[in-house]
Design an enzyme around this catalytic site. Structure first.
Site, PDB file in Angstrom:
ATOM      1  N   THR A 333       0.847  -1.189   0.000  1.00  0.00           N
ATOM      2  CA  THR A 333       0.000   0.000   0.000  1.00  0.00           C
ATOM      3  C   THR A 333       0.881   1.237   0.000  1.00  0.00           C
ATOM      4  OG1 THR A 333      -1.781   1.172   1.161  1.00  0.00           O
ATOM      5  CG2 THR A 333      -0.197  -0.006   2.527  1.00  0.00           C
ATOM      6  N   HIS A 385       2.587 -11.355  14.452  1.00  0.00           N
ATOM      7  CA  HIS A 385       3.663 -11.896  15.293  1.00  0.00           C
ATOM      8  C   HIS A 385       3.431 -13.362  15.668  1.00  0.00           C
ATOM      9  CE1 HIS A 385       7.245 -11.674  17.458  1.00  0.00           C
ATOM     10  NE2 HIS A 385       6.910 -10.920  18.478  1.00  0.00           N
TER      11      HIS A 385
END
Length: 414
Positions: A333, A385
């Protein structure tokens, strides 16, 4: 008599919103001609009539939510001489049922009906009709560029100086105790796509362990290379050389080095994707969409730039198909096109990584023992994560940085 039914849209889409009726009761319709435009979570879909005839009845109004398989209109035999009642009474019906008007009021009602008929007869794309409705522009007042007389989105946009029609007042928000209704608020219902974007972004925030790591890229070499090659590149490929192809190729190389960044979670399993379908986020009037550049690892710079250009145009014209946006293993993006210096991008769907690009800004940088002014870009990698550890996330972003600061190697190895 034939029924117009909401078709199967996609495996994950079960309903849509009627964006606009392209035909009205009494209108003649040919087999295969569009009758309604539906807005879904991802794209707008035009529904055709399977039979020729006359539109007898519209069972839902614009803005209504309809389910897949639901009957939304009836097409009967005939030549379009009579117009049965529509879901909402017309201006003419309302005028006939209203109390007796003054001599000056009757012509106004007739004028409204006449203007509506002129607008309905105007040949225009669904996207143009939608934009004209949003801007309050009468399609019959637009002078199209198309020699065939078809009004396009560009024609509506160029007609921006036209006076807007009086809009139906929106309901005002609930007032707090003692608050006066002084016109300081405007309530605007979110489109189906905006509602979906909001719910999915919230879901990502709640269901992932998202972290972001940052780095900066010295764009000196890639800008110099692009400047040297852009004219020849355009002559040979008929497409302009931008920065997105460099970033896409750098991302693919980094994904190959750090395969867990190109994966997703499926229950207790991590599914590593052995393909490189890169989503390129594109901003549209209806919200952010992410069309996919398929098999980016097998495409050269010109093919990537061509794909991105085609997808961006389809997005702006509201012509993206569901197949253009399904899947994808990683997303890029670019907030820099709007001037963003630094931001934290949010993961896209089930993907575990997204790269955020930002604006290029000249800053003083230490180069050896000297301070030089260099064009610098901050980049951000947001990652899940649960799948990716700090070592891999930092290594991935560092690889992207090194490749873009040595773009000749990137082009030679692509």
């Amino acid at each position: 008599m034939a029924e117009i039914i909401v078709p199967e849209l996609a495996e994950s889409i079960t309903e849509g919103t009627i964006a606009q009726w392209l035909k009205q009761p009494g209108d003649t319709i040919e087999k295969g001609e569009f009758i309604v435009e539906l807005e879904t979570d991802k794209v707008n879909v035009e529904v055709i009539s399977e039979e020729a005839g006359v539109v007898s009845e519209l069972l839902f109004a614009e803005g209504d939510t309809v389910q897949v398989g639901q009957v939304i209109a009836i097409v009967g035999a005939g030549s379009g001489s009579a117009a049965p009642a529509a879901p909402k009474p017309s201006a003419e019906t309302k005028a006939s049922e209203a109390p007796a008007s003054t001599p000056s009021e009757a012509p106004k009602a007739a004028e409204v009906v006449e203007n509506n008929n002129e607008q309905d007869r105007t040949i225009a794309s669904p996207a143009a009709r939608k934009l004209a409705r949003e801007k309050g522009i009468n399609l019959s007042e637009i002078s199209p560029v198309d020699p065939m007389g078809r009004v396009r989105v560009q024609d509506v946009a160029a007609h921006g100086s036209a006076p807007a029609k009086a809009a139906t007042p929106a309901p005002t928000p609930a007032k707090a105790a003692g608050q006066e209704d002084d016109g300081r608020f405007t309530r605007e219902k979110m489109s189906r796509r905006r509602q979906t974007i909001a719910s999915r972004l919230l879901e990502v925030r709640q269901s992932t362990a998202m972290l972001t790591t940052f780095n900066e890229i010295d764009m000196t070499n890639v800008m110099a290379l692009r400047s040297r090659k852009k004219d020849k590149f355009f002559e040979e490929n008929d497409v302009r050389l931008g920065f997105m192809s460099f970033f896409t190729k750098a991302v693919v190389a980094a994904l190959k080095k750090y395969p867990y960044v190109n994966s997703q979670i499926d229950g207790d399993y991590i599914v590593k994707n052995n393909f490189y379908d890169i989503g390129i986020a594109v901003s549209t009037e209806g919200g952010l969409v992410v069309p996919i550049v398929r098999d980016a690892d097998r495409k050269n710079f010109a093919e990537i730039e061509g794909n991105i250009g085609e997808l961006a145009k389809k997005a702006r014209d509201n012509k993206l198909a569901l197949s253009d946006m399904s899947g994808g293993s990683f997303t890029i993006t670019n907030g820099g096109v709007f001037g963003s210096l630094l931001s934290t991008p949010i993961l896209n769907g089930t993907q575990v990584g997204i790269l955020g690009m930002h604006t290029i800004q000249k800053r003083p940088i230490a180069v050896g023992d000297e301070v030089q002014i260099r064009p610098m870009m901050y980049v951000a990698l947001s990652y899940d994560h649960r799948v990716i550890d700090g070592k891999d996330s930092v290594g991935f972003l560092k690889t992207v940085k090194e490749l873009l600061e040595n773009p000749e190697d990137l082009m030679l190895n692509s």
